[in-house]
Structure formats: structure tokens, C-alpha cells
Scaffold this active site. Structure first.
Site, PDB file in Angstrom:
ATOM      1  N   VAL A 174      23.370  81.370 103.418  1.00  0.00           N
ATOM      2  CA  VAL A 174      22.191  82.109 103.868  1.00  0.00           C
ATOM      3  C   VAL A 174      21.652  81.504 105.155  1.00  0.00           C
ATOM      4  O   VAL A 174      21.248  82.229 106.075  1.00  0.00           O
ATOM      5  CB  VAL A 174      21.120  82.146 102.767  1.00  0.00           C
ATOM      6  N   ASP A 175      21.651  80.189 105.263  1.00  0.00           N
ATOM      7  CA  ASP A 175      21.249  79.550 106.513  1.00  0.00           C
ATOM      8  C   ASP A 175      22.141  80.008 107.664  1.00  0.00           C
ATOM      9  O   ASP A 175      21.664  80.287 108.771  1.00  0.00           O
ATOM     10  CB  ASP A 175      21.339  78.027 106.380  1.00  0.00           C
ATOM     11  N   LEU A 176      23.440  80.069 107.423  1.00  0.00           N
ATOM     12  CA  LEU A 176      24.375  80.466 108.476  1.00  0.00           C
ATOM     13  C   LEU A 176      24.209  81.935 108.847  1.00  0.00           C
ATOM     14  O   LEU A 176      24.297  82.301 110.027  1.00  0.00           O
ATOM     15  CB  LEU A 176      25.811  80.182 108.037  1.00  0.00           C
TER      16      LEU A 176
END
Length: 406
Positions: free
Chosen positions: A179-181
Site C-alpha cells: 500500500v505504501d508503494l
């Protein structure tokens, strides 16, 4: 850094920490931008996120240089300078404003309301620099002060549920902070759009990206299944809900594990020929993809049994010859050791053996950055600033405002 790189005259001030924001910072650094990372006196928290291989006294893993540079920190901080500022103090805020006045882009990951307390918000900084483009990452959007964490968002956005081994099995998060990416990619797209718009208007803007919306946008066909049919998609392990055989792991007689990605009926026929089971290709239960989806369990059992009888190495070679999508299951080390992976690796520096690029595209109009400086150590993160500005002539040529030196 080569002036041929597309962002050679761009200045990026990175106030973000952890993964999503720093990934965007390294993206700009790899394409020639000058990136200055602003850290609190304690440093980016990922400096302390070390694996047992990094902390074990008996490890034979390569050294990662200074103790303040963990492998996790190194994943997103090549090519940057760093400076330590205490933004809770007037002096730290004053220095930040001085730097922001000379920046093109600012990257932040503050919870809603926190930037205003530190006088590091878009309204405050853009008042002094109208061309400033301000990227703001949040967990749940600008009106929700809840902090966002990748594992929590993977759970809340449906990824962990779908990533279970099968119906009724425990949900599992993905092994990278997906999700960060995803949010990092959304922010890059927003910032690039803002840069394009600034060329037309001469003014910067605020770009807001949330982890939640980034995750939901990436549900793609799984979300469409629910929205179109009203039926909640169910976990299938590594199988695919609407294509068979696709994604399931098989083990061959030589121990080789492999996956198939058979997307067409023609590819399935070629798979059957490669397995010396041509009769499957004309069986009404398996002849078309819709039939294979309906008879998933029976076909998967047949494939599992047959592939266990043959050499995986030879089968993969034969499938490649027949243009059937398939691949070996590799470890991370095996994947990075492949010849095709070498262009993605950065030469070692600062005690680090190698680094990984974030930029995975190329153009004949500019070369990939041959090398980047090592991720900055916290002990050397002094009162750094941007380099000397462009001359008036150079700035005019680059389409940028000429600013006085810091």
C-alpha cells in the site's frame, strides 16, 4: 549528476519518512533532481528497522556501513543529502522556510493538522514560494487524523482477505509494504501532473494522496467483480478468479516449483502438447477458459499430478519455446541475480554492497543515472542545503525562476 537527466534542475525537499514519501524522493533523485531530506534529531524511524541478519553478531551478511543506515532505510534513500532540523523550534522552522523558498517540490507525510502546528503546511510555505508543488501523504485523507500504516491498510482495503491460501484460511499481508508503494506511485503521478500544469500556469499546487484511496484504486478487477455482480470475491491462494490455470504453484519431479499464466485457449492447447496430454485440449470441460474456471479443481489436480512427473527445467524451456507464459518460483536473491535484473541495481557506495533503483523505465533521450550517492548517515546529516542556484541564463533556458543563493 548528468544534465541530460530530465530533472537535473529540480529541487526536492523531503519532509516525509518511512517508505512512500522517500520512494518518491529517490525517484526524483534517480532522474537528476537535487533531493534534500529533512529529518528530526532522532532521524527517520526506518534507520532503526533492522533484520536479524543486520543485528546478529555472527551474520555473514554484507556490511551496511554506518549503524544509522539500515537495509530498510537504504531501500528508499539513495542519491539524497540529509539535514537535521527540529521543527518544534523557531530556529528549525525558520531554516525550513528558507529551504522551502528555493524548492520546487516538497514531500510530506504528516497526519492532518500536524504540518500546521510545525508551520510546514502548504498554505504557509506556498505564500513565500507560489511555484511550490506540495505533495502530502496521509493515511485516510486530509479530513481524518488517523495515522496510516501499511499492514492496517492492507487489512482494511481487502488485500489481506484476498491473500489467504483459500476460503476460511487466515488472511495474510503481502511481504512488502504494497500500500505504501501504491501510494508512492499515486503521488508521483500527481506531482508529475502538477509539474506539467506549472509549465502552463507558472504556479504550484497542493497534491494530496491517501493510503486508503491508493489501495482501493488498486483492487482493479477484484473491486469490479463486487461492483458489477454484488458478489464478494473470495480468496483463491495464488490462483486467479477468472483465468485457469493462472498463478497456482506446481512442483515438478526435479523439485522445481513453477507457475503458469495461461490466458488464452491457444496457450492452453500448447500447454497440453508440452505435457503430452493433448486430449485435455479437446475435452469439453477444459477446452475454453470459462469451462476451465468451472472445472478448476479437477483441472488443477490433473496438472499437479502430471507436472510432478516431469522435469521442471525441461518443461519451462519447452513452454518458452511454445510461447506459453510460465516461470520458475525464485527467491529474492535468485531474482536479483538474473542477468535481466542487473540494470535495476545501483553500484555500491558508503559501505553498502548494492542498491535497488526505483525507476524502472528508460528513454533513448536520457541515460539512467550510472550511480547515486549512498543513503545519508544520520551522523553526517548536518546543516546541509541546496547547491548554488542556476545562473540567470541557465535558469531561463531551463524554464525555471532564478533564485538567490541560500
Amino acid at each position: 549528476m548528468s544534465s541530460q537527466l530530465p530533472f537535473a534542475h529540480l529541487r526536492v525537499l523531503e519532509l516525509a519518512s518511512v517508505l512512500a514519501g522517500p520512494q518518491v524522493g529517490q525517484f526524483f533523485a534517480e532522474l537528476g533532481a537535487e533531493v534534500l531530506k529533512v529529518e528530526s534529531p532522532a532521524g527517520d524511524v526506518t534507520r532503526t528497522w533492522k533484520t536479524s541478519a543486520e543485528t546478529s553478531a555472527t551474520t555473514d551478511a554484507p556490511a551496511t556501513g554506518d549503524a544509522s543506515v539500515s537495509a530498510y532505510f537504504a531501500a528508499s534513500n539513495w542519491g539524497k543529502q540529509s539535514t537535521v532540523l527540529d521543527l518544534t523550534t523557531p530556529a528549525g522552522q525558520a531554516r525550513l522556510h528558507q529551504l522551502a523558498a528555493h524548492a520546487d517540490i516538497i514531500l510530506t507525510s504528516y497526519k492532518p493538522g500536524d504540518a500546521e502546528k510545525l508551520r510546514a503546511d502548504y498554505a504557509t510555505l506556498s505564500a513565500e514560494n507560489p511555484r511550490l508543488i506540495y505533495g502530502h501523504l496521509t493515511g485516510y485523507g486530509p479530513d481524518n487524523a488517523r495515522a496510516g500504516y501499511d499492514a492496517v491498510l492492507q487489512a482494511e482495503a481487502g488485500f489481506m482477505y484476498l491473500n489467504a491460501a483459500g476460503p476460511g484460511q487466515p488472511p495474510q499481508k503481502m511481504p512488502v509494504a504494497m500500500v505504501d508503494l501504491l501510494a508512492a506511485h499515486q503521488l508521483k503521478e500527481g506531482l508529475l501532473t502538477a509539474l506539467f500544469q506549472r509549465e502552463r500556469t507558472g504556479r504550484g499546487t497542493l497534491v494530496q494522496v491517501s493510503l486508503l484511496e491508493s489501495a482501493l484504486s488498486a483492487l482493479a478487477n477484484q473491486a469490479a467483480t463486487y461492483l458489477v455482480t454484488g458478489h464478494d470475491p473470495q480468496p483463491l491462494g495464488s490462483g486467479h478468479p477468472s483465468i485457469v490455470p493462472y498463478g497456482t504453484v506446481y512442483q515438478a519431479a526435479d523439485g522445481q516449483r513453477l507457475v503458469l499464466a495461461v490466458g488464452t485457449d491457444g496457450q492452453f492447447r500448447q500447454l497440453c502438447f508440452a505435457l503430452a496430454r493433448s486430449a485435455w485440449s479437446i475435452d469439453a470441460d477444459y477446452q475454453t477458459n470459462s469451462a476451465r474456471v468451472a472445472h478448476r479443481a479437477e483441472l488443477e489436480q490433473l496438472l499437479t499430478q502430471r507436472i510432478a512427473e516431469v522435469s521442471g527445467t525441461k518443461l519451462l524451456a519447452e513452454l518458452e519455446r511454445r510461447a506459453v507464459p510460465a516461470g520458475a518460483v525464485r527467491s529474492v536473491g535468485e531474482a536479483l541475480a538474473q542477468p535481466s535484473a542487473q540494470p535495476m541495481l545501483l553500484p555500491g557506495a558508503g559501505g553498502l554492497r548494492l542498491g535497488l533503483r526505483t525507476v524502472a523505465f528508460r528513454s533513448p533521450q536520457w541515460p539512467a543515472a550510472a550511480a547515486l550517492s549512498a543513503p545519508p548517515t544520520l551522523t553526517t546529516a548536518g546543516d546541509a542545503g541546496f547547491s548554488e542556484p542556476l545562473s540567470a541564463d541557465d535558469a531561463t533556458t531551463a524554464g525555471l525562476p532564478c533564485v538567490p543563493p541560500l
